[in-house]
Design an enzyme around this catalytic site. Structure first.
Site, PDB file in Angstrom:
ATOM      1  N   LYS A  73     -24.377  -7.656 -14.045  1.00 57.27           N
ATOM      2  CA  LYS A  73     -24.443  -8.228 -15.912  1.00 57.27           C
ATOM      3  C   LYS A  73     -26.196  -7.430 -15.769  1.00 57.27           C
ATOM      4  O   LYS A  73     -26.915  -8.788 -16.975  1.00 57.27           O
ATOM      5  CB  LYS A  73     -24.260  -9.344 -16.089  1.00 57.27           C
ATOM      6  N   PRO A 132     -23.284 -10.631 -23.769  1.00 57.02           N
ATOM      7  CA  PRO A 132     -23.261 -10.258 -22.823  1.00 57.02           C
ATOM      8  C   PRO A 132     -22.531 -10.514 -20.927  1.00 57.02           C
ATOM      9  O   PRO A 132     -23.187 -11.012 -20.462  1.00 57.02           O
ATOM     10  CB  PRO A 132     -24.863 -11.500 -22.159  1.00 57.02           C
ATOM     11  N   GLU A 133     -21.973  -9.323 -21.063  1.00 53.79           N
ATOM     12  CA  GLU A 133     -21.076  -9.380 -20.000  1.00 53.79           C
ATOM     13  C   GLU A 133     -21.052  -7.858 -19.769  1.00 53.79           C
ATOM     14  O   GLU A 133     -22.276  -6.994 -20.052  1.00 53.79           O
ATOM     15  CB  GLU A 133     -19.254  -9.051 -20.099  1.00 53.79           C
ATOM     16  N   ARG A 188     -12.815 -23.215 -18.250  1.00 58.53           N
ATOM     17  CA  ARG A 188     -13.181 -22.873 -19.376  1.00 58.53           C
ATOM     18  C   ARG A 188     -12.059 -21.827 -19.895  1.00 58.53           C
ATOM     19  O   ARG A 188     -11.074 -22.311 -19.270  1.00 58.53           O
ATOM     20  CB  ARG A 188     -13.972 -20.909 -18.290  1.00 58.53           C
TER      21      ARG A 188
END
Length: 310
Positions: free
Chosen positions: A54, A2-3, A300
């Site tokens: 998104k 889901p980007e 990240r």
DNA sequence: CTATCTGTTCTGAC
DNA sequence: TGTCAGAACAGATA
């Protein structure tokens, strides 16, 4: 996944398949996932499907819009016809299955494609007998009902503060530079941030997540650790192009992978194949003779080639 | 078995 | 003001 490119792929698929249908029923299996009164959408017709950053939007009659955010593990599965329900793994034929389902979002093992599954949070039933399953293993994602008029681009009320759409004309390198260097109250000052962290801020540019941030830096031949304030105009231009290129490649891939998604190897092939650096730690760089390195930036995982990204 | 990792975003503490 | 950990949660992987 889901980007932006994945949500775009879902949008294109749903646009073709559910516009014009009427929602006959909504089943909520996870109350926290659905915000608003689900009864309001029953009986409403689907007018349009769109995407911003998104977020996926489904416009309905009566000034109602359903908004979806898949967060990390959300997934949308449209099963067209109950007749073609898959009974067992042995009978799972890729061709057969891909004709009747449309999948987008977080990849899962193919056994999980029998709908609904343990991660199914909301089920929409349509007038033609098809069903849209919103699955989300970690329950970070949500569906909400809002008034359509509040989804205008300018409005922050329901969509949040979002920067420009990277694949639309308004996204120029100058805008990117301006947004990255802008410092005003109530807004993060990105100047001393690593460039990779900064472009993941949805206010700078909408829709870039962790994977595409690494990919964009690779395309731009830019060291992801480089501070925003140290970028030259030439580098802003390269970054701008790098972002666009990574997203376009993602969309191209999302579209072409969909049909193969159910293959046994489909899950791994899903993004590891097309990514240049993401998830490629220790592998040879595609742009030079260097080796892809993994570091942590802003908490990240970040992948890049020290040799050709300066 | 335990420990650590993960595609997102928001909130609150320091 | 900027930075960071933690929270939402669940599963895969080492």
């Amino acid at each position: 996944m889901p980007e932006l490119p994945e949500v775009e792929t879902i949008k294109l698929g749903l646009q073709r398949k559910i516009v014009g249908l009427t929602i006959k029923n909504v089943e909520i299996r996870s109350p926290k996932t659905f915000i608003g009164d689900h009864k309001k959408v029953v009986g409403q017709k689907v007018l349009n499907v769109w995407r911003r950053a998104k977020i996926l939007g489904i416009d309905l009659d009566r000034n109602l819009t359903l908004l979806f955010h898949l967060k990390m593990t959300g997934q949308l599965v449209l099963v067209h016809s109950a007749k073609c329900k898959v009974q067992s793994r042995k009978r799972l034929s890729t061709k057969h299955y891909s004709l009747n389902t449309f999948v987008g979002g977080h990849p899962t093992p193919d056994m999980q494609y029998q709908m609904p599954n343990s991660h199914t949070r909301v089920i929409f039933s349509f007038s033609d007998g098809s069903h849209l399953y919103f699955n989300d293993q970690r329950r970070f994602g949500w569906v909400k009902i809002v008034q359509s008029e509040k989804c205008k681009v300018q409005s922050e009320e329901v969509l949040g503060k979002l920067g420009p759409e990277p694949l639309e004309e308004g996204f120029t390198w100058q805008i990117l530079k301006t947004n990255l260097l802008l410092s005003k109250k109530g807004r993060i000052n990105h100047k001393s941030q690593p460039v990779k962290v900064a472009i993941m801020d949805q206010e700078v540019v909408a829709g870039v997540g962790n994977i595409y941030a690494s990919e964009a830096c690779f395309n731009a031949k830019l060291d992801p650790r480089k501070k925003v304030k140290d970028l030259t105009d030439q580098e802003f231009k390269k970054l701008h192009q790098g972002i666009i290129k990574s997203l376009k490649e993602g969309i191209k891939h999302g579209g072409s992978t969909r049909a193969h998604f159910v293959n046994a190897e489909g899950e791994k092939g899903y993004f590891l194949d097309y990514a240049n650096v993401y998830g490629k730690e220790g592998e040879k760089c595609r742009g030079c003779s260097g080796v892809v390195k993994k570091i942590t930036l802003g908490g990240r995982g970040t992948y890049f080639c020290e040799n050709c990204q300066k």
